[in-house]
Design a protein around this motif. Sequence first.
Motif, PDB file in Angstrom:
ATOM      1  N   ASP A 150       0.822  -1.216   0.000  1.00 30.50           N
ATOM      2  CA  ASP A 150       0.000   0.000   0.000  1.00 30.50           C
ATOM      3  C   ASP A 150       0.853   1.262   0.000  1.00 30.50           C
ATOM      4  OD1 ASP A 150       1.019  -0.018   2.552  1.00 30.50           O
ATOM      5  OD2 ASP A 150      -0.912  -0.154   3.577  1.00 30.50           O
ATOM      6  N   GLY A 151       2.110   1.097  -0.378  1.00 30.83           N
ATOM      7  CA  GLY A 151       3.047   2.215  -0.361  1.00 30.83           C
ATOM      8  C   GLY A 151       3.864   2.274   0.904  1.00 30.83           C
ATOM      9  N   LYS A 152       3.466   1.492   1.915  1.00 30.87           N
ATOM     10  CA  LYS A 152       4.203   1.432   3.188  1.00 30.87           C
ATOM     11  C   LYS A 152       4.449  -0.036   3.559  1.00 30.87           C
ATOM     12  CE  LYS A 152       0.931   3.589   5.381  1.00 30.87           C
ATOM     13  NZ  LYS A 152      -0.037   3.815   4.299  1.00 30.87           N
ATOM     14  N   PRO A 167      13.440  -1.397  -0.685  1.00 27.82           N
ATOM     15  CA  PRO A 167      14.003  -0.152  -1.221  1.00 27.82           C
ATOM     16  C   PRO A 167      13.220   0.394  -2.412  1.00 27.82           C
ATOM     17  CG  PRO A 167      15.471  -2.028  -1.615  1.00 27.82           C
ATOM     18  CD  PRO A 167      14.432  -2.493  -0.669  1.00 27.82           C
ATOM     19  N   THR A 168      12.576  -0.468  -3.181  1.00 29.77           N
ATOM     20  CA  THR A 168      11.761  -0.001  -4.309  1.00 29.77           C
ATOM     21  C   THR A 168      10.543   0.757  -3.812  1.00 29.77           C
ATOM     22  OG1 THR A 168      12.469  -1.871  -5.697  1.00 29.77           O
ATOM     23  CG2 THR A 168      10.450  -0.717  -6.334  1.00 29.77           C
ATOM     24  N   VAL A 169       9.820   0.158  -2.875  1.00 30.04           N
ATOM     25  CA  VAL A 169       8.620   0.802  -2.327  1.00 30.04           C
ATOM     26  C   VAL A 169       8.978   2.126  -1.655  1.00 30.04           C
ATOM     27  CG1 VAL A 169       6.795   0.566  -0.580  1.00 30.04           C
ATOM     28  CG2 VAL A 169       7.329  -1.355  -2.107  1.00 30.04           C
ATOM     29  N   GLY A 205      -0.688  -1.649  -4.920  1.00 33.99           N
ATOM     30  CA  GLY A 205      -1.121  -2.727  -5.802  1.00 33.99           C
ATOM     31  C   GLY A 205      -0.324  -3.971  -5.523  1.00 33.99           C
ATOM     32  N   VAL A 206      -0.274  -4.845  -6.527  1.00 36.40           N
ATOM     33  CA  VAL A 206       0.558  -6.034  -6.404  1.00 36.40           C
ATOM     34  C   VAL A 206       1.852  -5.765  -7.156  1.00 36.40           C
ATOM     35  CG1 VAL A 206      -0.495  -7.174  -8.421  1.00 36.40           C
ATOM     36  CG2 VAL A 206       0.696  -8.540  -6.689  1.00 36.40           C
ATOM     37  N   LEU A 207       2.964  -6.037  -6.504  1.00 35.62           N
ATOM     38  CA  LEU A 207       4.283  -5.838  -7.093  1.00 35.62           C
ATOM     39  C   LEU A 207       4.860  -7.218  -7.405  1.00 35.62           C
ATOM     40  CD1 LEU A 207       6.265  -3.645  -7.876  1.00 35.62           C
ATOM     41  CD2 LEU A 207       7.172  -3.693  -5.550  1.00 35.62           C
ATOM     42  N   LEU A 231      -7.437  -6.811  -1.381  1.00 38.66           N
ATOM     43  CA  LEU A 231      -7.271  -5.800  -2.417  1.00 38.66           C
ATOM     44  C   LEU A 231      -7.738  -4.442  -1.916  1.00 38.66           C
ATOM     45  CD1 LEU A 231      -8.455  -7.757  -5.596  1.00 38.66           C
ATOM     46  CD2 LEU A 231      -6.209  -7.710  -4.500  1.00 38.66           C
ATOM     47  N   MET A 232      -8.827  -4.415  -1.157  1.00 40.51           N
ATOM     48  CA  MET A 232      -9.335  -3.157  -0.622  1.00 40.51           C
ATOM     49  C   MET A 232      -8.367  -2.571   0.410  1.00 40.51           C
ATOM     50  SD  MET A 232     -13.380  -4.093  -0.266  1.00 40.51           S
ATOM     51  CE  MET A 232     -13.781  -2.489   0.433  1.00 40.51           C
ATOM     52  N   ALA A 233      -7.802  -3.407   1.258  1.00 43.44           N
ATOM     53  CA  ALA A 233      -6.847  -2.921   2.253  1.00 43.44           C
ATOM     54  C   ALA A 233      -5.612  -2.334   1.584  1.00 43.44           C
ATOM     55  CB  ALA A 233      -6.454  -4.047   3.197  1.00 43.44           C
ATOM     56  N   THR A 234      -5.202  -2.927   0.463  1.00 40.77           N
ATOM     57  CA  THR A 234      -4.067  -2.399  -0.297  1.00 40.77           C
ATOM     58  C   THR A 234      -4.383  -1.008  -0.817  1.00 40.77           C
ATOM     59  OG1 THR A 234      -3.445  -4.648  -0.967  1.00 40.77           O
ATOM     60  CG2 THR A 234      -2.562  -2.833  -2.269  1.00 40.77           C
ATOM     61  N   ARG A 235      -5.545  -0.853  -1.377  1.00 40.12           N
ATOM     62  CA  ARG A 235      -5.939   0.462  -1.907  1.00 40.12           C
ATOM     63  C   ARG A 235      -6.114   1.483  -0.792  1.00 40.12           C
ATOM     64  NH1 ARG A 235     -10.374   4.140  -1.126  1.00 40.12           N
ATOM     65  NH2 ARG A 235     -10.284   5.578  -2.911  1.00 40.12           N
TER      66      ARG A 235
END
Length: 427
Positions: free
Chosen positions: A199-201, A251-253, A265-267, A307-311
């Motif tokens: 989720d970016g974190k 490190p990518t995130v 999303g899914v990486l 998926l909702m928790a990711t968003r």
Amino acid sequence: MDVLVVGSGGREHALVWALAASPLVSRLYCAPGNGGIADDATCVPIAATDIDGIVRFCRDNRISFVVVGPEQPLTDGLVDRLEAAGIPAFGPSAAAARLESSKAFTKDLCVRHGIPTARHAAFTDAEAAKRYIAGQPLPVVVKADGLAAGKGVVIAETQAEAMEAMDAMMSGQFGPAGERVVIEECLIGEEASVFALTDGKAILPLAGAQDHKRVGEGDTGPNTGGMGAYSPAPVVTEALLSDVCARILRPTVDALSAAGTPYKGVLYAGIMVTARGPFLLEYNVRFGDPECQVLMPRLKSDLLPALMATRDGVLDSLDLRWHDDSALTVVMAARGYPGAYDTGSVIRNLDAAAAVEGVTIFHAGTERRDGEIHATGGRVLNVTARGRDLAEARARAYRAVDLIEWPQGFCRRDIAWRAERPRQGVA
């Protein structure tokens, strides 16, 4: 909730199949879907790349959540447009999707942040690329920089083959995707697919998987979009997964978040496991195809809340449970694929094949016409089976394959051979 899945391939059928089992889903749509997806969702005739049409459909039908399957609409900014219209969607922004839409972008990010990857150089000038190739050890890898449907990669054994691949890419074989090429060293080891929701974190790894990209048995012949996959993959150990998360995914995130383009999303990290540890081959910004077709049958948890928790940015509060058994999928493709192939042939006896214990058939390139299933693409069916172990899953999958009546199709007969002889060769 009313949910829309965007896409028409085997990956999208697997996602639809998993979402259809969620008690949270009231109505399930797929745009545009295919002949098999129509059994699990209402298909709507809107192309995955028709961003205006998808946004309009979601508004008109009060769609609660959108799951974007393929890479092209993500790159085109579909999630950005949906979110701007107040429609929650799963998938990265166009800016974050550059991880897949530009291999050079990802390579530069790796260099800046110390992420292990192959030595490389990017070129827009053909003569400069040829001079570079002439000085490289063989084999050498030639990649189209942009999106090429999983086929813009050539592992060249000779300089002549590398020059030919580079000329083909730059002369328009893959359209704008080949205007820039990336030349990189060929890493030696075993290839694996590592997936994680982020989720970016927070980063939540999924079950490990391994696919077969080459068209021929023993991993020979040209690259394809994938001829089969299996999960779990023995090469993806807990130690390897921890290493990939720490040295590659994290490190990518963090880099994308720091740049103001957080990844949600899914990486999907294509990894080469070498004697020096895991190296990043490339990123994809969506579920793998055909890996998704083995991950979804193994997922015990409800897919939609994940998926909702990711968003929503609350992934750290979520955990996922997986079935202990194995899953394997065999891709049935039209003869001639990944080159020229015919479409329109009829596929019969699918019901008998699907009746084999543990088998689910995901459609990738089909349409239902006049009561029959017709092939419409190169990769057409994903014959997927679960079993107590990979041997049982494989036996069930091929039992189902042998029941399908489709003379115009073919498949590899050795899916999961690397699980029997791990750490050999180059995938």
